[in-house]
Design a protein around this motif. Sequence first.
Motif, PDB file in Angstrom:
ATOM      1  N   UNK A 135      42.649 -30.686   8.696  1.00  0.00           N
ATOM      2  CA  UNK A 135      41.808 -29.146   9.028  1.00  0.00           C
ATOM      3  C   UNK A 135      41.748 -28.818   7.907  1.00  0.00           C
ATOM      4  N   UNK A 136      42.767 -28.675   7.368  1.00  0.00           N
ATOM      5  CA  UNK A 136      42.783 -27.550   6.143  1.00  0.00           C
ATOM      6  C   UNK A 136      41.720 -27.444   4.992  1.00  0.00           C
ATOM      7  N   UNK A 189      43.335 -18.174  -0.399  1.00  0.00           N
ATOM      8  CA  UNK A 189      45.299 -18.675  -1.335  1.00  0.00           C
ATOM      9  C   UNK A 189      45.638 -17.199  -0.748  1.00  0.00           C
ATOM     10  N   UNK A 190      45.171 -16.145  -0.440  1.00  0.00           N
ATOM     11  CA  UNK A 190      46.622 -14.978  -0.227  1.00  0.00           C
ATOM     12  C   UNK A 190      46.501 -14.761   1.042  1.00  0.00           C
ATOM     13  N   UNK A 191      45.824 -15.928   2.201  1.00  0.00           N
ATOM     14  CA  UNK A 191      45.437 -15.177   3.305  1.00  0.00           C
ATOM     15  C   UNK A 191      46.594 -16.201   4.046  1.00  0.00           C
ATOM     16  N   UNK A 224      42.228 -20.710   7.376  1.00  0.00           N
ATOM     17  CA  UNK A 224      43.298 -21.112   6.290  1.00  0.00           C
ATOM     18  C   UNK A 224      44.335 -20.189   7.292  1.00  0.00           C
ATOM     19  N   UNK A 225      44.156 -19.200   7.947  1.00  0.00           N
ATOM     20  CA  UNK A 225      45.283 -18.254   8.651  1.00  0.00           C
ATOM     21  C   UNK A 225      46.231 -19.785   9.546  1.00  0.00           C
ATOM     22  N   UNK A 226      44.620 -20.479  10.789  1.00  0.00           N
ATOM     23  CA  UNK A 226      45.199 -21.243  11.961  1.00  0.00           C
ATOM     24  C   UNK A 226      46.233 -22.376  11.321  1.00  0.00           C
TER      25      UNK A 226
END
Length: 258
Positions: free
Chosen positions: A64-65, A102-104, A156-158
């Motif tokens: 997923x990423x 990226x920061x997430x 990204x958070x996931x």
Amino acid sequence: FAAADGISAEAPRVDRPLGRGQNGPMGFGPTASKHDLQNELSSKPPLALLGGLLFVAIMVNQVSRVMVPSLLATIKEDASFGLEGGRSVMATALPTILPITSMTCLVGKLALGSVTDRLGGSVILILVFGLFAGSSLGLMATTSARVFGAMWVCNSLAYTSAWGAATQVIHAAFPKEEWPAQLSSIASAGRLGAALGAIVYGSLLQRGLTWRQVFAVPAAVQLLLVGLCVWQHVTVARIKAASAAADEAATAASKDRK
């Protein structure tokens, strides 16, 4: 004959702790330890299935990423996002979106550790794949560069939440001596998922599917993982409850002997 000679035939009674097959939670007596209970549970199918599910979960997490990065060259040229100066709006929005995603990933790993400890890894994994599925459906449906960016941030958070959640489940459900093997398993799953995702997405794109149609594949798998992670949560809760019951029984038996 012993009874006829006035000698009792009844064997002397010896009080000994209950063992497997005797009264006691999960086949252990009141003196059984949490370690013993976990060893008993680890020989049963639920923990074997749980280890397999964690492997699949981390693999799909990595699949997923890479879903957006793998198809980014196609996505940024998609005219359905609108045109600006003869270029897709997405192409001009990406320099802003990429640093945010990226920061997430960076901030998420630092900030979500305490949340995972509070809610439990099995709960976090349910939320992870729910967020993955929702963001994948949002990515497929939107023609707005801003909404696409927001869905990518959710993706990204996931992703950044899954590893800590999986390790927490391992520590909560598996005997300590199995931790290295389980951690190695999910580490291998992550590597496999990253490579597999790029291969699968590229192959589907070459077969003539649009990038939106390609995203339907991981979305379906993510929805399936939500249900499987609910089962995982129930299994981990059952193991914790049985372990707590065994510890309480051991404490009670120790007090009785005193």
